[in-house]
Design an enzyme around this catalytic site. Structure first.
Site, PDB file in Angstrom:
ATOM      1  N   ARG A  59       0.840  -1.194   0.000  1.00  0.00           N
ATOM      2  CA  ARG A  59       0.000   0.000   0.000  1.00  0.00           C
ATOM      3  C   ARG A  59       0.877   1.246   0.000  1.00  0.00           C
ATOM      4  O   ARG A  59       1.892   1.286   0.710  1.00  0.00           O
ATOM      5  CB  ARG A  59      -0.888   0.050   1.254  1.00  0.00           C
TER       6      ARG A  59
ATOM      7  N   HIS B 206      12.616  -3.064  -0.731  1.00  0.00           N
ATOM      8  CA  HIS B 206      12.112  -2.949  -2.103  1.00  0.00           C
ATOM      9  C   HIS B 206      12.998  -3.807  -3.013  1.00  0.00           C
ATOM     10  O   HIS B 206      14.228  -3.773  -2.900  1.00  0.00           O
ATOM     11  CB  HIS B 206      12.168  -1.482  -2.545  1.00  0.00           C
TER      12      HIS B 206
HETATM   13  C1  GAR Z   1       9.551  -8.862  -1.548  1.00  0.00           C
HETATM   14  O1  GAR Z   1      10.311  -9.157  -2.695  1.00  0.00           O
HETATM   15  C2  GAR Z   1       9.608  -7.379  -1.260  1.00  0.00           C
HETATM   16  O2  GAR Z   1      10.857  -6.792  -1.556  1.00  0.00           O
HETATM   17  C3  GAR Z   1       8.542  -6.858  -2.183  1.00  0.00           C
HETATM   18  O3  GAR Z   1       7.509  -7.813  -2.120  1.00  0.00           O
HETATM   19  C4  GAR Z   1       8.061  -9.085  -1.798  1.00  0.00           C
HETATM   20  C5  GAR Z   1       7.356  -9.608  -0.578  1.00  0.00           C
HETATM   21  O4  GAR Z   1       7.727 -10.924  -0.308  1.00  0.00           O
HETATM   22  N1  GAR Z   1       8.101  -5.568  -1.780  1.00  0.00           N
HETATM   23  C6  GAR Z   1       7.635  -4.647  -2.626  1.00  0.00           C
HETATM   24  O5  GAR Z   1       7.525  -4.832  -3.815  1.00  0.00           O
HETATM   25  C7  GAR Z   1       7.251  -3.337  -1.964  1.00  0.00           C
HETATM   26  N2  GAR Z   1       6.907  -2.373  -2.953  1.00  0.00           N
HETATM   27  P1  GAR Z   1       7.404 -11.546   1.127  1.00  0.00           P
HETATM   28  O6  GAR Z   1       5.926 -11.281   1.403  1.00  0.00           O
HETATM   29  O7  GAR Z   1       7.663 -13.012   0.941  1.00  0.00           O
HETATM   30  O8  GAR Z   1       8.309 -10.908   2.139  1.00  0.00           O
END
Ligand code: GAR
Length: 185
Positions: free
Chosen positions: A88, A106
């Site tokens: 979000r 990120h």
């Molecule tokens: C991760 O790769 C994180 O860096 C990314 O979502 C994934 C969540 O994985 N975050 C974003 O894209 C934020 N904009 P997880 O739920 O297994 O930790």
């Protein structure tokens, strides 16, 4: 620490594991998801961490949702918040009361590839290197001061999925270390 998630929660799991190491300087007080069906909530419960669902769908605006999140986080008496796959965009309603105290991970080498589909875009651009960034959250998307980064090669034949998996392994190492370093500075 409070941890915000929206999905799988593998970074949350890495943070909880690190918090339970003998030499850890942080504790995870709660895991909050904006999605009731986030797999990470099931994991957090299994790990014995307090969980809370605050669904953005229950609020008429981003600001109203952020106010509810802020109220909950304030009531937990947290020192800081770690976003771990929290999908979000935050408004100043949440960011301002926690200025300098919200971290995010990120999946790109910021300032490259802010926003979504980072791996797809990195491959399409012919990047030889990709990675992940831990940064402080500001009201600008994926724009706050960078705390730490980890790099991986982009290999011939990589798909967004294969690259994401390689980066995620680094995320799980980088985030607990960056958080510890941030809290002890
Ligand atoms: C991760 O790769 C994180 O860096 C990314 O979502 C994934 C969540 O994985 N975050 C974003 O894209 C934020 N904009 P997880 O739920 O297994 O930790």
């Amino acid at each position: 620490m409070g941890v915000l998630i929206s999905g799988t929660g593998s970074n949350m799991k890495a943070l909880v594991a690190a918090s339970r190491a003998a030499d850890s300087i942080f504790e995870i007080a709660c895991v909050v998801s904006n999605k009731a069906d986030a797999a990470g909530i099931t994991w957090a419960k299994e790990l014995g961490v307090a969980t809370q669902i605050i669904s953005h769908r229950d609020y008429p605006s981003r600001e109203a949702f952020d106010a509810a999140l802020n109220d909950y986080m304030q009531a937990q008496h947290l020192d800081a918040i770690a976003c771990a796959g929290f999908m979000r965009v935050m408004t100043p309603v949440l960011v301002a009361p926690w200025a300098g105290k919200i971290l995010n991970i990120h999946p790109s080498l910021l300032p490259l590839y802010k926003g979504l589909h980072t791996h797809e875009r990195a491959i399409a651009a012919g990047e030889k290197e990709a990675g992940c960034t831990v940064h402080l959250v500001t009201a600008e998307l994926d724009d706050g001061p960078i705390l730490a980064q980890a790099r991986v090669p982009v290999l011939a034949g990589d798909t967004p999925e294969s690259l994401a998996a390689r980066v995620l392994l680094e995320e799980h190492k980088l985030y607990p270390k960056a958080l510890s370093d941030f809290l002890s500075r």
